[in-house]
Design an enzyme around this catalytic site. Sequence first.
Site: not given
Length: 653
Positions: A378, A398, A400, A528
């Site tokens: 980022r 991470d 989902h 998320h």
Amino acid sequence: MADVVKVTLPDGSAKEAPRGTRILDFVKGSIGAGLAKAAYFAKLDGEPVDLSRTLDRDARLEVVTTKSPEALEVARHDAAHVMASVVQKLYPGTQVTIGPSIEEGFYYDFARAQPFTPEDLEAIEKATNEAIAADLPFVREEVSLEEAVALFDGLGEKYKVEIIGDIARKGAKTLTLYRHGGWVDFCLGPHGPSTGRIGVVKLMSVAGAYWRGDAKNAMLQRIYGTAFFDRKALEAHLARLEELKKRDHRKLGPALGLFAFHEVAPGSAFWLPHGTTLYNLLADAMRRLVSRNGYQEVKTPLLFHKRLWEQSGHWGVYRENMFLVLDKESDPSLPVEERLSMSLKPMNCPSHYLIYKMARRSYRELPVRYFTVDVLHRNELSGSLGGLTRVRQFAQDDSHIFVMESQIPDEVERITGLMKTVYGAFGLEFTLRFSTRPPNPADRVGDDALWDKAEGALRAALDRLGLPWELNPGDGAFYGPKIDFVVTDSLGRKWQTCTIQLDYAAPERFDLSYAGDDNREHRPVVIHRAVYGSFERFIAILTEHYAGAFPAWLAPVQARVLTVSDRFDAWGREVADRLAAQGWRVELDHSSDKLGAKIRNAQLAKIPFALVVGEKEVEAKAVSPRRHGGADLQSMPLDAFAELLRREATPPF
RNA sequence: GCCGACAUAGCUCAGCUGGUAGAGCAACUGAUUCGUAAUCAGUAGGUCCCCGGUUCAAAUCCGGGUGUCGGCUCCA
């Protein structure tokens, strides 16, 4: 109308006072001189007021003394006023803006073309403490907005006039002024009785700050300071800041060989051998945990065509934060902007959606849980980079999760279970914060019915957890409400780490579906979630939490063998080799240093166990372990120590 | 990105108003063979962040750049 009023005290007792009695006089006369002396401000029916206010109606009265944190907050606001008055005296032409009390002190923003220097700060601090010593009373006065505008306009305070305009728009008719010495400012109050009660002021730093925090506005000069009722409390505060500095991961990280930065890669860490070990230990533990909990690990590309981000919506709102890459086969006659049609991924979500879509899904396989540890990029503002907590390259643990709506409460409970396991293992307390829909419909997707459903589902899940949580209205993401975990470390600092976010928008954008038991297509909901948050940030938190002395299971080096002299190196070598063969992370110090120096070095390296090996140990085929921090364990056979490691150094999850 | 401060050996730092760059620790070599937080001696180590400028002379003064640090509404 009776000329006495009834004053109810916190213990429930009631007293009478002549109408119009000053609160301070009432306290002194009817309660006690001691309390009057300690009083800083008061609350009438819960509303904070100055001690100089009068008792005009029946009310509950609560006296707030300097023992209360609330009084300190008021005193710091007092300090901001005093400092501002001093600054205007010392630097004529400086305009004042706002100066609130903040968590650990206060600040005041000034409009002045020339920045304040560190020397100015010293002078201001000295003069501020002199103004405190002068013990000037704070005098409250209520005026009409017109009078206020005339007053501040006359003083040339255009920011103050602007603020009065805002206040007028909010519907207020009057303004309260506070004066001390010849200086005047307006604020809601309350203030303490006089400047002398503030105690001691210490100025910390100067910084630029935009007017109203907006980069489009003028740059103001902000002075940060703090205040305490007594010098001892100030010194304790400064000592705490020193301790924080010692624990700063930016200092400890390179010193312990965990990570380093180099100017050719701002915002991206180099992971050194010890840090890589730590990183991998955390990742491995998380992999085991999630795979036991029904997650499937996947890896996805780092580089994507912009079409993906157009579909996800990032290209519109998040493009500024993405690193764009030139597609060298694109038409060279196109403007560069258009040739930058590839980008490094800033998030994993869209690629998980694509994997979900690669097969037709049935309700029978939900929830589908994908887990990824991939590098993300980022493009953060250069001025906002700092250590591992604000980086340009990082990885998250991470996930989902694709669920049917009916599965949301169970799934949230399951995720929270992971959080409890993980944060419990590190001795980190956490609290929950529930963020609901943004107030402005333009800032959110989905209609009210959808939001009602999403918030209801999360709230139901929260209620089932039985953990305390606080409401954070209006702070949800544009696509759904969320639960934030706020972690408190060993120094009482709070960190926002992981979140659970409900997303009804992404399934629409990506046209995700599953076949239900009615054999029709339905939309799943996406959750998320990340537990550590980012590895980088989490390692920063752990480093400071443990002051670099990681628990044995996480320590990059778990034990160092220290030989008393080189006559014992052979057994020392064997100890190190045998432990290493069992998978423990061990080093051997066979330098010619004396034992005391070896101990010291092992302590400074924050290694959990130092294994002393000398004549006794060679004879007994033993080691004498010493814990980091000094506890000397009895000499024990090598196998017994290996058993100790098994008990203490096995990953807890 | 914007405002301010800072950048000297691996680390912590000294180096005055411009005159050939220093200490401690760490490293290396040697001696020492030592029992729970520093054994002694010696050696080596520098693009003084980078690029320009001023000057007989720049770590030092000036300009530009880079990086780092403190901040950039906890709203009278």
